[in-house]
Design a protein around this motif. Structure first.
Motif, PDB file in Angstrom:
ATOM      1  N   GLN A 147      -3.850   0.691   5.100  1.00  0.00           N
ATOM      2  CA  GLN A 147      -2.594   1.449   5.085  1.00  0.00           C
ATOM      3  C   GLN A 147      -1.783   1.019   6.302  1.00  0.00           C
ATOM      4  O   GLN A 147      -2.296   1.049   7.425  1.00  0.00           O
ATOM      5  CB  GLN A 147      -2.872   2.952   5.142  1.00  0.00           C
ATOM      6  CG  GLN A 147      -1.643   3.821   5.097  1.00  0.00           C
ATOM      7  CD  GLN A 147      -0.997   3.836   3.710  1.00  0.00           C
ATOM      8  OE1 GLN A 147      -1.667   3.762   2.708  1.00  0.00           O
ATOM      9  NE2 GLN A 147       0.313   3.915   3.681  1.00  0.00           N
ATOM     10  N   THR A 188     -11.895  -3.185   0.865  1.00  0.00           N
ATOM     11  CA  THR A 188     -11.244  -2.255   1.785  1.00  0.00           C
ATOM     12  C   THR A 188      -9.784  -2.055   1.367  1.00  0.00           C
ATOM     13  O   THR A 188      -9.211  -2.869   0.638  1.00  0.00           O
ATOM     14  CB  THR A 188     -11.282  -2.762   3.242  1.00  0.00           C
ATOM     15  OG1 THR A 188     -10.609  -4.022   3.302  1.00  0.00           O
ATOM     16  CG2 THR A 188     -12.703  -2.917   3.745  1.00  0.00           C
ATOM     17  N   HIS A 189      -9.221  -0.974   1.820  1.00  0.00           N
ATOM     18  CA  HIS A 189      -7.822  -0.654   1.555  1.00  0.00           C
ATOM     19  C   HIS A 189      -7.150  -0.414   2.899  1.00  0.00           C
ATOM     20  O   HIS A 189      -7.587   0.438   3.670  1.00  0.00           O
ATOM     21  CB  HIS A 189      -7.694   0.590   0.677  1.00  0.00           C
ATOM     22  CG  HIS A 189      -8.422   0.455  -0.625  1.00  0.00           C
ATOM     23  ND1 HIS A 189      -7.909  -0.240  -1.690  1.00  0.00           N
ATOM     24  CD2 HIS A 189      -9.637   0.897  -1.015  1.00  0.00           C
ATOM     25  CE1 HIS A 189      -8.767  -0.207  -2.688  1.00  0.00           C
ATOM     26  NE2 HIS A 189      -9.831   0.466  -2.301  1.00  0.00           N
ATOM     27  N   ASN A 225      -4.672  -3.413  -1.204  1.00  0.00           N
ATOM     28  CA  ASN A 225      -6.033  -3.305  -1.734  1.00  0.00           C
ATOM     29  C   ASN A 225      -6.695  -4.676  -1.590  1.00  0.00           C
ATOM     30  O   ASN A 225      -6.559  -5.539  -2.460  1.00  0.00           O
ATOM     31  CB  ASN A 225      -6.008  -2.860  -3.197  1.00  0.00           C
ATOM     32  CG  ASN A 225      -5.536  -1.431  -3.333  1.00  0.00           C
ATOM     33  OD1 ASN A 225      -5.640  -0.634  -2.418  1.00  0.00           O
ATOM     34  ND2 ASN A 225      -5.000  -1.109  -4.493  1.00  0.00           N
ATOM     35  N   ARG A 285       0.409  -0.119   1.292  1.00  0.00           N
ATOM     36  CA  ARG A 285      -1.044  -0.187   1.228  1.00  0.00           C
ATOM     37  C   ARG A 285      -1.421  -1.511   0.572  1.00  0.00           C
ATOM     38  O   ARG A 285      -0.803  -1.921  -0.402  1.00  0.00           O
ATOM     39  CB  ARG A 285      -1.608   0.960   0.411  1.00  0.00           C
ATOM     40  CG  ARG A 285      -3.135   0.919   0.297  1.00  0.00           C
ATOM     41  CD  ARG A 285      -3.652   2.072  -0.502  1.00  0.00           C
ATOM     42  NE  ARG A 285      -3.478   3.288   0.274  1.00  0.00           N
ATOM     43  CZ  ARG A 285      -4.087   4.430  -0.003  1.00  0.00           C
ATOM     44  NH1 ARG A 285      -4.887   4.523  -1.042  1.00  0.00           N
ATOM     45  NH2 ARG A 285      -3.877   5.480   0.752  1.00  0.00           N
TER      46      ARG A 285
END
Length: 113
Positions: free
Chosen positions: A76, A73-74, A68, A66
């Motif tokens: 994955q 936004t994050h 950051n 992930r």
């Protein structure tokens, strides 16, 4: 043994961005540390971004991580290594899993010694 993902490498997403990874350390449990990712998408809604890799797991067949992003936004990302060490995957925004893009790494990976 896990695949060795240390060093600087990049991948291109199907929606245009190129993500550059800088992996400093990789541990026997498969986690990676001391890492940053940068995002370059000229002409895109966010042309550049960067952020730390918040969580990760690398095995002989898969990588999950992930990012950051500093924009808030994050992302994955889940990738699969084929028998030759090529890496392909899919990524999505954590807050919007329907917003997906496939990706392809620009190098091959070998087992960690």
């Amino acid at each position: 043994m896990t695949k060795d993902v240390r060093g600087t490498w990049s991948f291109t997403q199907s929606n245009g961005p190129v993500v550059k990874m800088a992996i400093d350390r990789q541990f026997n449990n498969g986690s990676i540390d001391g890492n940053t990712a940068t995002y370059d998408h000229p002409g895109g809604p966010i042309s550049q971004d960067s952020g730390p890799i918040a969580s990760s797991k690398v095995t002989d067949t898969q990588i999950i991580f992930r990012v950051n992003w500093s924009s808030g936004t994050h992302g994955q990302y889940t990738g699969t290594f084929d028998v030759d060490g090529n890496l392909t995957g899919i990524g999505h925004a954590v807050n919007n899993p329907a917003s997906q893009a496939t990706w392809v790494a620009h190098q091959t990976f070998t087992k960690q010694m």
